[in-house]
Design an enzyme around this catalytic site. Structure first.
Site, mmCIF file in Angstrom:
data_model
loop_
_atom_site.group_PDB
_atom_site.id
_atom_site.type_symbol
_atom_site.label_atom_id
_atom_site.label_comp_id
_atom_site.label_asym_id
_atom_site.label_seq_id
_atom_site.Cartn_x
_atom_site.Cartn_y
_atom_site.Cartn_z
ATOM 1 N N SER A 16 0.817 -1.067 0.214
ATOM 2 C CA SER A 16 0.011 0.069 -0.191
ATOM 3 C C SER A 16 0.856 1.149 -0.005
ATOM 4 C CB SER A 16 -0.885 -0.025 1.454
ATOM 5 O OG SER A 16 -1.665 1.067 1.457
ATOM 6 N N SER A 22 4.609 3.999 3.069
ATOM 7 C CA SER A 22 4.176 2.805 2.496
ATOM 8 C C SER A 22 4.241 1.507 3.374
ATOM 9 C CB SER A 22 5.155 2.571 1.190
ATOM 10 O OG SER A 22 4.433 1.387 0.562
ATOM 11 N N LYS A 23 3.707 0.570 2.966
ATOM 12 C CA LYS A 23 3.683 -0.492 3.816
ATOM 13 C C LYS A 23 3.173 -2.113 3.012
ATOM 14 C CE LYS A 23 4.526 -1.878 8.364
ATOM 15 N NZ LYS A 23 5.236 -1.280 9.185
ATOM 16 N N GLY A 24 3.851 -2.913 3.290
ATOM 17 C CA GLY A 24 3.446 -4.088 2.697
ATOM 18 C C GLY A 24 3.132 -5.317 3.632
#
Ligand code: GLU
Length: 451
Positions: A41, A86-88
């Protein structure tokens, strides 16, 4: 109640996640096809590249990833590192797979991210999070490099948290725990705060740490070894261990590595299956595990005077209100655990400049220190004290520079939060002040670029 006077529409723009990509892919393992689902994201691109960890967890979902991406935006802005958030996540329990299997899964995931422009030194730079570490970052970097043979020069900057031999930086693994230590020190030493029941250090104070992964372990280690805190309880998902005199952290880590659990450690009493570790008496509580550890149901039972949020989002909104009404001070996650991304920033800069920190000045500084020491000896007719000689002469190794840079950022950020609280008493708590400081900067960036 609004604490920021933002132009109409801007707050919605800042809150929204710009994009969330869901990826589903198959990997042939153990003689059959396994399907995996993951997300990356991107919350805000007011600053690029965007930055944030990738977690491997069986309970991950898109909504959580989006919330954590937003937190990354706020965190980076608060500590002034030039990244958007951001992050995943990959929905997987890494303990169920062998290292070889994990490598294949990680490489496939990286290919998918690469296809969508969700990994790259100037685009999106992942890092370790829950369930991932140096090893996964090295695989990702290698896979990115293979897929982008024309981007060899900067390819190493496509992820941070790599092993030293693959372009990592000294002190990245300990960084979040080290940052937690600097955050507590900054708070306690600031006489504008009420400290810990009026005390200005952690000497003999009792501390409970929840989560004994990378962050919890390093925070517990530094606070017990260097600040003389008594870490009386370490709590994990299968129970907790208690020693009122303070746990031997290094030995406890060895026990956990050997047996897979903190329980059964011979230097403490074990409480298997008991989730009430964080509710026991203590001066300070450090949640360093997952989100929502302190919620509406257990907030009333928390006995700590100070909560230091080393995890992302460990206190729910309802719990936050309960704890504040009970007069418990909370140091918020976006400040406390920012050490990881700060040192990631140093690593990214090191990869892009292609020169190790301190390389140009180290020997020169050493020579100068030798000259100063010799001059002092000649002027005073005495020998330079042997116990501090080495430290004085040393020109500054990478780890020293990293720790000093991190300390500077953590102290400077604390000063900004505390100054804001002083200027604007209506902000009342540190979380609100940190949010205001952070969002103000993001809003300025949006206004400056006119979107
Ligand atoms: N996963 C860490 C965090 O939540 C580090 C992120 C990074 O270094 O990019 O802050």
């Amino acid at each position: 109640m609004s604490f920021l006077d933002l132009p109409e529409g801007l707050s919605e723009r800042i809150i929204q996640c710009n994009s969330t990509y869901t990826v589903r892919f198959g990997v042939r393992l153990r003689g059959r096809m396994y399907s995996f689902v993951g997300w990356r994201s991107v919350h805000s691109e007011h600053c690029e590249p965007v930055k944030g960890g990738i977690r491997y967890a069986s309970n991950a979902d898109a909504e959580e990833v989006e919330a954590l991406a937003a937190l990354m935006t706020l965190k980076c802005s608060l500590v002034d590192v030039p990244f958007g958030g951001s992050k995943g996540a990959l929905k997987i329990d890494p303990r169920e797979w062998s290292p070889q299997e994990l490598e294949r899964i990680t490489r496939r995931f990286t290919q998918e991210l690469n296809k969508r422009g969700l990994i790259g030194p100037g685009l999106n730079v992942p890092a370790p999070d829950i369930g991932t570490g140096e090893r996964e970052m090295a695989w990702m970097m290698d896979e990115y490099r293979r897929a982008n043979p024309t981007d060899v020069i900067n390819a190493r900057a496509c992820v941070t948290g790599k092993p030293l031999s693959k372009g990592g930086i000294a002190g990245r693994t300990e960084a979040t725990g080290r940052g937690v230590q600097f955050a507590i020190q900054s708070f306690l030493r600031d006489h504008r705060t009420k400290g810990l029941k009026g005390r200005r250090d952690l000497n003999s104070a009792s501390v409970i740490v929840q989560g004994f992964g990378n962050v919890g372990y390093h925070a517990a280690k530094f606070l017990s070894e260097e600040d003389a805190a008594r870490v009386t309880i370490v709590a994990e998902r299968d129970g907790y261990v208690h020693n009122p005199d303070g746990l031997a952290i290094e030995r406890l880590k060895e026990h956990q590595k050997r047996t897979g659990s903190i329980l059964g450690f011979d230097g403490a009493r074990s409480f298997g299956g008991d989730m009430s570790g964080i509710e026991q008496s203590c001066d300070a509580l450090i949640p360093a595990a997952m989100e929502n550890a302190i919620h509406a149901e257990n907030a009333e039972r928390i006995k700590a005077h100070l909560i230091i949020e080393a995890a992302n989002g460990p206190v729910t909104f309802e719990a936050d209100q309960i704890l504040r009404s009970r007069g418990i001070t909370i140091l918020p996650d976006l400040y406390v655990n920012a050490g990881g991304v700060v040192v990631s920033y140093f690593e990214w800069v090191k990869n892009l400049t292609h020169i190790p920190f301190g390389l140009m000045e180290r020997r020169r500084r050493e020579r100068r220190n030798h000259t100063i020491a010799a001059a002092l000896e000649r002027m005073t007719g005495k020998e330079f004290p042997a116990d501090i000689r080495d430290e004085f002469l040393e020109g500054g190794s990478e780890i020293d520079l990293v720790r000093s840079g991190l300390e500077d950022v953590m102290r400077g950020t604390w000063a900004r939060i505390a100054d804001l609280m002083e200027e604007r008493p209506e902000l009342r708590d540190y979380r609100t002040a940190a949010y205001v400081a952070s969002i103000r900067q993001i809003a300025d960036a949006y206004e400056a670029i006119g979107i």
